[in-house]
Design a protein around this motif. Structure first.
Motif, PDB file in Angstrom:
ATOM      1  N   GLN A   1      38.464  38.390  39.892  1.00  0.00           N
ATOM      2  CA  GLN A   1      38.522  37.391  40.961  1.00  0.00           C
ATOM      3  C   GLN A   1      39.645  36.399  40.699  1.00  0.00           C
ATOM      4  N   TYR A   2      39.715  35.931  39.455  1.00  0.00           N
ATOM      5  CA  TYR A   2      40.779  34.995  39.097  1.00  0.00           C
ATOM      6  C   TYR A   2      42.153  35.641  39.249  1.00  0.00           C
TER       7      TYR A   2
ATOM      8  N   LYS B   1      47.332  36.080  42.049  1.00  0.00           N
ATOM      9  CA  LYS B   1      48.293  36.901  42.793  1.00  0.00           C
ATOM     10  C   LYS B   1      48.506  36.366  44.201  1.00  0.00           C
ATOM     11  N   ASP B   2      47.437  35.836  44.795  1.00  0.00           N
ATOM     12  CA  ASP B   2      47.515  35.311  46.164  1.00  0.00           C
ATOM     13  C   ASP B   2      48.167  33.938  46.239  1.00  0.00           C
TER      14      ASP B   2
ATOM     15  N   GLY C   1      38.386  25.504  44.577  1.00  0.00           N
ATOM     16  CA  GLY C   1      37.086  26.157  44.533  1.00  0.00           C
ATOM     17  C   GLY C   1      36.823  26.814  43.196  1.00  0.00           C
ATOM     18  N   GLU C   2      35.655  27.423  43.070  1.00  0.00           N
ATOM     19  CA  GLU C   2      35.243  28.052  41.817  1.00  0.00           C
ATOM     20  C   GLU C   2      36.208  29.155  41.409  1.00  0.00           C
ATOM     21  N   MET C   3      36.594  29.150  40.140  1.00  0.00           N
ATOM     22  CA  MET C   3      37.449  30.165  39.532  1.00  0.00           C
ATOM     23  C   MET C   3      38.858  30.211  40.107  1.00  0.00           C
ATOM     24  N   THR C   4      39.282  29.198  40.850  1.00  0.00           N
ATOM     25  CA  THR C   4      40.665  29.148  41.301  1.00  0.00           C
ATOM     26  C   THR C   4      41.557  28.760  40.127  1.00  0.00           C
ATOM     27  N   PRO C   5      42.852  29.081  40.189  1.00  0.00           N
ATOM     28  CA  PRO C   5      43.753  28.648  39.121  1.00  0.00           C
ATOM     29  C   PRO C   5      43.714  27.142  38.874  1.00  0.00           C
TER      30      PRO C   5
ATOM     31  N   VAL D   1      51.562  27.819  36.728  1.00  0.00           N
ATOM     32  CA  VAL D   1      50.510  28.811  36.517  1.00  0.00           C
ATOM     33  C   VAL D   1      50.639  29.954  37.526  1.00  0.00           C
ATOM     34  N   LEU D   2      50.874  29.607  38.776  1.00  0.00           N
ATOM     35  CA  LEU D   2      50.937  30.602  39.845  1.00  0.00           C
ATOM     36  C   LEU D   2      52.194  31.464  39.779  1.00  0.00           C
ATOM     37  N   GLN D   3      53.166  31.064  38.966  1.00  0.00           N
ATOM     38  CA  GLN D   3      54.357  31.891  38.768  1.00  0.00           C
ATOM     39  C   GLN D   3      54.116  33.055  37.805  1.00  0.00           C
ATOM     40  N   THR D   4      52.911  33.122  37.235  1.00  0.00           N
ATOM     41  CA  THR D   4      52.583  34.238  36.340  1.00  0.00           C
ATOM     42  C   THR D   4      52.746  35.560  37.073  1.00  0.00           C
ATOM     43  N   HIS D   5      53.431  36.507  36.443  1.00  0.00           N
ATOM     44  CA  HIS D   5      53.623  37.826  37.039  1.00  0.00           C
ATOM     45  C   HIS D   5      52.338  38.622  36.854  1.00  0.00           C
ATOM     46  N   THR D   6      51.838  39.224  37.910  1.00  0.00           N
ATOM     47  CA  THR D   6      50.584  39.953  37.839  1.00  0.00           C
ATOM     48  C   THR D   6      50.811  41.453  38.004  1.00  0.00           C
ATOM     49  N   GLY D   7      49.934  42.232  37.385  1.00  0.00           N
ATOM     50  CA  GLY D   7      50.020  43.682  37.502  1.00  0.00           C
ATOM     51  C   GLY D   7      49.679  44.367  36.197  1.00  0.00           C
ATOM     52  N   GLU D   8      49.734  45.681  36.209  1.00  0.00           N
ATOM     53  CA  GLU D   8      49.341  46.464  35.040  1.00  0.00           C
ATOM     54  C   GLU D   8      50.346  46.376  33.897  1.00  0.00           C
ATOM     55  N   GLN D   9      51.569  45.880  34.168  1.00  0.00           N
ATOM     56  CA  GLN D   9      52.536  45.696  33.098  1.00  0.00           C
ATOM     57  C   GLN D   9      52.786  44.218  32.797  1.00  0.00           C
ATOM     58  N   ASP D  10      52.018  43.350  33.442  1.00  0.00           N
ATOM     59  CA  ASP D  10      52.178  41.907  33.246  1.00  0.00           C
ATOM     60  C   ASP D  10      50.815  41.302  32.903  1.00  0.00           C
ATOM     61  N   TYR D  11      50.315  40.395  33.739  1.00  0.00           N
ATOM     62  CA  TYR D  11      48.971  39.865  33.559  1.00  0.00           C
ATOM     63  C   TYR D  11      48.041  40.511  34.567  1.00  0.00           C
TER      64      TYR D  11
END
Length: 352
Positions: free
Chosen positions: A165-166, A171-172, A178-182, A207-217
């Motif tokens: 969820q986080y 990524k969004d 709200g709960e569990m938001t960055p 924080v939101l600039q974190t790269h997300t995905g299977e090769q990142d976070y």
């Protein structure tokens, strides 16, 4: 989204032999270099006020590490090397900037990068300041002060332990509270509530600039027969911190020269703790995650005890170690308790 730097901080893109990324600078370019290495789910932005508070005579440098901030989005992290991709990036940056030796200050995951720099290139470090560092045995999946695995495949660590969820909210680009938001995670765990930063919006953007995905976070993972059913994969930052991907700690004790070490942390840290709120074993013990096999098989990782033991052994092997614990302070003391942090860090650097 780019983040405007504070007055006195200069940012520019630097391309090394390994990566192209944003690097922040302050202070006297002819001064003694200090390299600031940020933690997980942050960027170089978090260090700006610390850099500005440094006294004359220092050249401050902070980079966006691969997978974070404005670093090259194509630069994946090979977690099978631990955090060596990141430590190699720091060394490549030093080479590009013509820095032979530097003080290194690493926070959280950046502390893990600093452990690795000590092992791989101790001659390049004037000293090492470990700020609430990840254990040198990694994050999750170990059961005692010696860093022994709970399961042979390091189940309970790596890319599969992140809250999905986080990760989706990250990524969004979710900016709500709200709960569990960055934002909620940052204000609940990066520092001790009810503290909030005057730069909250900039820090949240970081924080939101974190790269997300299977090769990142958070990275990839594999199924495991051991609780909680997931084990480390190869790619991404959480696999880089998995205990099965860390080097033999004996390498640290054998290094020559041995850079002096400062271990600085807050007494109320809930991230790097003996019962961390980011360790699945803690939630198993609390009954939140079912099927927990118990204390003998999979206790919460004793992170503080592990760091204590490693630094005791480092001192016994001839290394100089100083410890500072800041009262009433969470995971990011250089922001939450800036005056206390700056006093301790500057005294340590000034004595070198």
């Amino acid at each position: 989204m780019s983040i405007a730097t504070l007055p006195g901080i200069t940012g520019r893109r630097v391309t090394t032999a390994r990566i192209s990324t944003r690097v922040l600078f302050s202070g006297d370019e002819s001064g003694t270099p200090v390299i600031f290495v940020h933690g997980n789910l942050t960027s170089a932005t978090f260090w700006e006020e610390t850099m500005l508070a440094m006294p004359a005579g220092y050249h401050c440098v902070a980079l966006d590490q691969r997978g974070f901030g404005e670093s090259d989005p194509a630069a994946a992290l090979d977690g099978s090397r631990g955090l060596a991709d990141m430590s190699d990036d720091v060394l490549a940056l030093m080479d590009t900037l013509g820095i032979e030796k530097a003080h290194v200050v690493g926070h959280s995951m950046g502390g893990g990068v600093t452990w690795r720099l000590m092992m791989d290139a101790p001659e390049r470090l004037l000293c090492a300041s470990l700020v609430a560092p990840v254990s040198p045995f990694g994050f999750g999946g170990t059961k005692d002060a010696e860093g022994n695995l709970c399961a042979p495949d390091a189940a309970g660590s790596g890319g599969g332990v992140a809250n999905p969820q986080y990760t989706q909210l990250l990524k969004d680009g979710e900016r709500g509270d709200g709960e569990m938001t960055p934002r909620a995670v940052m204000n609940s765990f990066y520092w001790k509530p009810p503290y909030t930063s005057d730069r909250e919006e900039d820090l949240l953007t970081s924080v939101l600039q974190t790269h997300t995905g299977e090769q990142d976070y958070p990275g990839d993972f594999v199924a495991s027969e051991s609780w909680p059913g997931v084990a480390p994969g190869r790619w991404g930052v959480l696999n880089g911190m998995a205990p099965n991907n860390q080097p033999d700690i004996g390498k640290l004790y054998a290094i020559n020269p041995k850079p002096p070490v400062l271990w600085l942390r807050g007494d109320s840290d809930q991230v790097i703790a003996d019962e961390s709120f980011f360790d699945l074993a803690t939630f198993g013990k609390m009954g939140v995650i079912p099927g927990w096999p118990g204390e003998e098989v999979c206790p919460p990782q004793p992170m503080i005890a592990q760091i204590e033991l490693v630094l005791d052994n480092y001192a016994a092997a001839g290394g100089a170690v100083e410890r500072v614990v800041i009262a009433d302070c969470g995971h990011t003391p250089f922001i939450e308790k800036a005056a206390d942090f700056n006093r301790a860090l500057q005294a340590f650097l000034g004595a070198r």
